[in-house]
Write a protein that holds these residues in place. Structure first.
Motif, PDB file in Angstrom:
ATOM      1  N   GLY A  10      67.737  69.550  25.479  1.00  0.00           N
ATOM      2  CA  GLY A  10      67.544  69.312  26.896  1.00  0.00           C
ATOM      3  C   GLY A  10      66.086  69.112  27.242  1.00  0.00           C
ATOM      4  N   ALA A  11      65.217  69.803  26.500  1.00  0.00           N
ATOM      5  CA  ALA A  11      63.778  69.638  26.712  1.00  0.00           C
ATOM      6  C   ALA A  11      63.318  68.250  26.289  1.00  0.00           C
ATOM      7  N   GLN A  12      63.763  67.811  25.117  1.00  0.00           N
ATOM      8  CA  GLN A  12      63.282  66.526  24.612  1.00  0.00           C
ATOM      9  C   GLN A  12      63.876  65.355  25.383  1.00  0.00           C
ATOM     10  N   ASP A  13      65.127  65.476  25.859  1.00  0.00           N
ATOM     11  CA  ASP A  13      65.612  64.370  26.685  1.00  0.00           C
ATOM     12  C   ASP A  13      64.935  64.381  28.057  1.00  0.00           C
ATOM     13  N   THR A  14      64.513  65.574  28.519  1.00  0.00           N
ATOM     14  CA  THR A  14      63.730  65.649  29.756  1.00  0.00           C
ATOM     15  C   THR A  14      62.368  64.976  29.588  1.00  0.00           C
ATOM     16  N   VAL A  15      61.711  65.244  28.475  1.00  0.00           N
ATOM     17  CA  VAL A  15      60.420  64.599  28.199  1.00  0.00           C
ATOM     18  C   VAL A  15      60.593  63.087  28.126  1.00  0.00           C
ATOM     19  N   ALA A  16      61.614  62.643  27.399  1.00  0.00           N
ATOM     20  CA  ALA A  16      61.848  61.205  27.285  1.00  0.00           C
ATOM     21  C   ALA A  16      62.169  60.588  28.641  1.00  0.00           C
ATOM     22  N   GLY A  17      62.918  61.334  29.470  1.00  0.00           N
ATOM     23  CA  GLY A  17      63.317  60.813  30.771  1.00  0.00           C
ATOM     24  C   GLY A  17      62.197  60.739  31.776  1.00  0.00           C
ATOM     25  N   THR A  18      61.161  61.539  31.604  1.00  0.00           N
ATOM     26  CA  THR A  18      60.021  61.498  32.520  1.00  0.00           C
ATOM     27  C   THR A  18      58.889  60.617  32.015  1.00  0.00           C
ATOM     28  N   SER A  19      58.884  60.294  30.732  1.00  0.00           N
ATOM     29  CA  SER A  19      57.733  59.605  30.131  1.00  0.00           C
ATOM     30  C   SER A  19      58.033  58.161  29.763  1.00  0.00           C
ATOM     31  N   GLY A  20      59.027  57.549  30.402  1.00  0.00           N
ATOM     32  CA  GLY A  20      59.365  56.178  30.064  1.00  0.00           C
ATOM     33  C   GLY A  20      58.163  55.251  30.078  1.00  0.00           C
ATOM     34  N   ASP A  21      57.949  54.562  28.961  1.00  0.00           N
ATOM     35  CA  ASP A  21      56.870  53.573  28.817  1.00  0.00           C
ATOM     36  C   ASP A  21      55.473  54.162  28.953  1.00  0.00           C
TER      37      ASP A  21
END
Length: 588
Positions: free
Chosen positions: A218-229
């Protein structure tokens, strides 16, 4: 040129925001413009050779005739992988989305996209793509090595496309491994880019990619979801030969549409401080026992939290600024932020009372997996019995039977009853580098590292005081943090760069230089068990508030009463609820 990443919280210098990188949904092509390293290396050296093609092989589909599923397993998704045993993915597609003919080998199929084929609510051109991120403790996610319909059946029955990428993690044991974060999220982004690079030959909508995971996942998908591009990731993506441009030279995107996060262990920059303010200040055993330097450290971390959270500038749904203020008892247990937290706790309890009938059985979790410790179950015959249990040690909950609603009076009673601190002081960045997250920022296998400047600043400010305690060791001092922070990873980036890349608030909060420098997912569903001692209540609360303050309109948030560190849901089961949520956001 390196991006200036110094945070406003640590410096008065603000960095002007720049526009997010454009999203281009190009077709697959023969051109690959990203500069990448030679095969099998995770170093930052550049080169032009590619060990693997980024072209998806549409002639290599396997077919499960019983369940009408086409699938491919073991597709390397970067041109120059550091570890092919991790950096490959599997894709599972409802049969209606492809039109296929058998190959001469008798086992594989050549398939073309059937955009009009239907499954569930979708067509071959509109089906959302869901990606699991199963990385507990930020560990690796092993790729699929064989086909199993049962593992993906619920998703495919609903018409979704299921993509399962392998991801490196803190425990990845490869010969080329020299550091950990941000490789897990880098690999995840590379897999997303691979799907977009091959958009013309793969079914599904790459405008509707949704990530889902629990705990470290959940942490890593949160990071990916906030850091797009985010440009912070570009050096890492180029190193492994991720798809940066399509065949026409248009930039590809790693931004996603949605994120489902259960109990995300995230916001690690602040986590030591929030843990002690939220929970540690009410504990007095173990590392928080009187007379230990760590007890003093706990208090100092808790005292540092209010200044930090106040400078985030978080606001509630009414636009009211949320801040902590001093209190007669405890550390800053007053102010609008404190009231908001108590409101979240109260809402969680009242949701529980509304969702359930009594008699009701609550099962507490046992020890960690493999410990042999089992949970215990207790049945409460009436709501009054349950409220009496909550108030066993001290009265902190009042209950109105007429309206079936409860009121929570304060944080201390709640924590002592429901959310004990179960981690030592320095719960995330451990003073001896002994916590799981120290391994997340390791500089190599068995080389954990400090990563949190806020914790370092507390140690530095109080080191003389700590040295008066018998259990203090000079190895715990600020110099150890400074030494770790100065090290460069295999791409040449220091700990500040890596820490910011893994901090969702870095991209969401105007207190940080990364604000407005990424493309944030537009749909969020966050669920957390309120009883978990794994992280503070403030972790998910700050994430939810920051998303709302950023302008994300669709944030479905709930803190689930009577549940701990699990795929917490108020009602129903997590998979069914997730699939229903994906259906509700698809195409929006």
């Amino acid at each position: 040129m390196d991006v200036n990443r110094r945070t406003v919280i640590r410096s008065a210098t603000a960095v002007a925001a720049v526009a997010a990188f454009p999203v281009a949904e190009g077709s697959a092509g023969t051109a690959f413009a990203a500069t990448s390293s030679s095969s099998g290396s995770s170093s930052g050296s550049s080169g032009t050779s590619s060990a693997y093609s980024l072209e998806f092989d549409a002639t290599a589909w396997s077919y499960d005739a019983t369940n009408d599923v086409y699938y491919q397993i073991g597709k390397v998704y970067v041109a120059n992988p550091a570890a092919t045993d991790y950096e490959n993915l599997s894709i599972y597609v409802p049969g209606a989305y492809l039109t296929a003919t058998a190959n001469s080998d008798g086992t594989t199929y050549t398939a073309k996209l059937n955009r009009k084929g239907t499954a569930g609510r979708y067509t071959g051109g509109t089906a959302p793509i869901v990606i699991p991120v199963n990385t507990p403790g930020y560990a690796h996610q092993g790729p699929a090595t064989s086909y199993s319909y049962s593992a993906v059946s619920q998703y495919l029955d609903a018409g979704l496309i299921y993509v399962w990428p392998g991801l490196r993690g803190r425990d990845s044991s490869t010969s080329t491994r020299s550091d950990a974060a941000p490789w897990g999220v880098t690999d995840l982004k590379a897999a997303v880019r691979y799907l977009r690079y091959n958009r013309s030959v793969l079914p599904g909508s790459t405008d509707d990619i949704v990530l889902f995971g629990m705990s470290g996942g959940g942490a890593q998908d949160t990071v990916a979801g906030t850091s797009g591009d985010s440009p912070l990731y570009h050096p890492y993506l180029r190193t492994i030969g991720a798809a940066m441009e399509d065949a026409h030279g248009r930039p590809l995107s790693d931004a996603v549409a949605g994120v489902m996060a259960w109990c995300p262990i995230t916001n690690l920059e602040e986590a030591n401080l929030s843990y002690e303010w939220n929970m540690g200040q009410f504990a007095s055993t173990g590392t928080r026992a009187s007379g230990t330097w760590t007890s003093a450290y706990s208090t100092d971390l808790a005292k540092a939290w209010p200044a930090y959270v106040n400078r985030l500038g978080l606001r509630d749904e009414h636009g009211r600024r949320l801040e902590l203020t001093g209190s007669a008892d405890g550390v800053h247990l007053a102010g609008s932020y404190y009231d908001h937290l108590i409101g979240v706790i109260t809402t969680s309890l009242n949701d529980f009372l509304s969702d359930n009938t009594f008699p009701y059985t609550i099962t507490t979790m046992g020890g960690p997996p493999g410990s042999g410790q089992t949970g215990t179950s207790t049945t409460y015959e009436t709501v009054d019995d349950y409220i009496a249990y909550l108030n066993t040690a001290t009265t902190w909950v009042s209950y109105d039977a007429t309206s079936n609603t409860a009121t929570v009076s304060g944080l201390e009673g709640f924590v002592n009853s429901q959310k004990n601190a179960n981690k030592p002081v320095g719960a995330f960045d451990g003073y001896s580098r002994g916590q799981t997250e120290n391994g997340v920022f390791a500089m190599g296998l068995n080389a954990p590292a400090h990563f949190a400047p806020l914790s370092r600043d507390v140690v530095k400010a109080n080191e003389t005081k700590y040295a008066t305690y018998a259990d203090w060791d000079s190895a715990y001092g600020a110099a150890a943090y400074d030494s770790d922070f100065a090290q460069k990873d295999s791409v040449g980036k220091d700990m500040a760069w890596r820490g910011e890349a893994y901090n969702p608030l870095y991209f969401l909060s105007p207190a940080f230089a990364g604000y407005r420098r990424s493309k944030v997912a537009r749909h969020w569903r966050i669920r957390t068990g309120i009883m978990q001692g794994d992280t503070a209540n403030t972790t998910e609360i700050n994430l939810q508030l920051a998303l709302r303050n950023y302008g994300v309109r669709d944030v479905d948030f709930a803190t689930v009463w009577a549940q701990a560190h699990t795929m917490a849901e108020r009602t129903g089961d997590s998979t069914t609820n997730f699939i229903s949520w994906v259906e509700s956001i698809a195409g929006r």
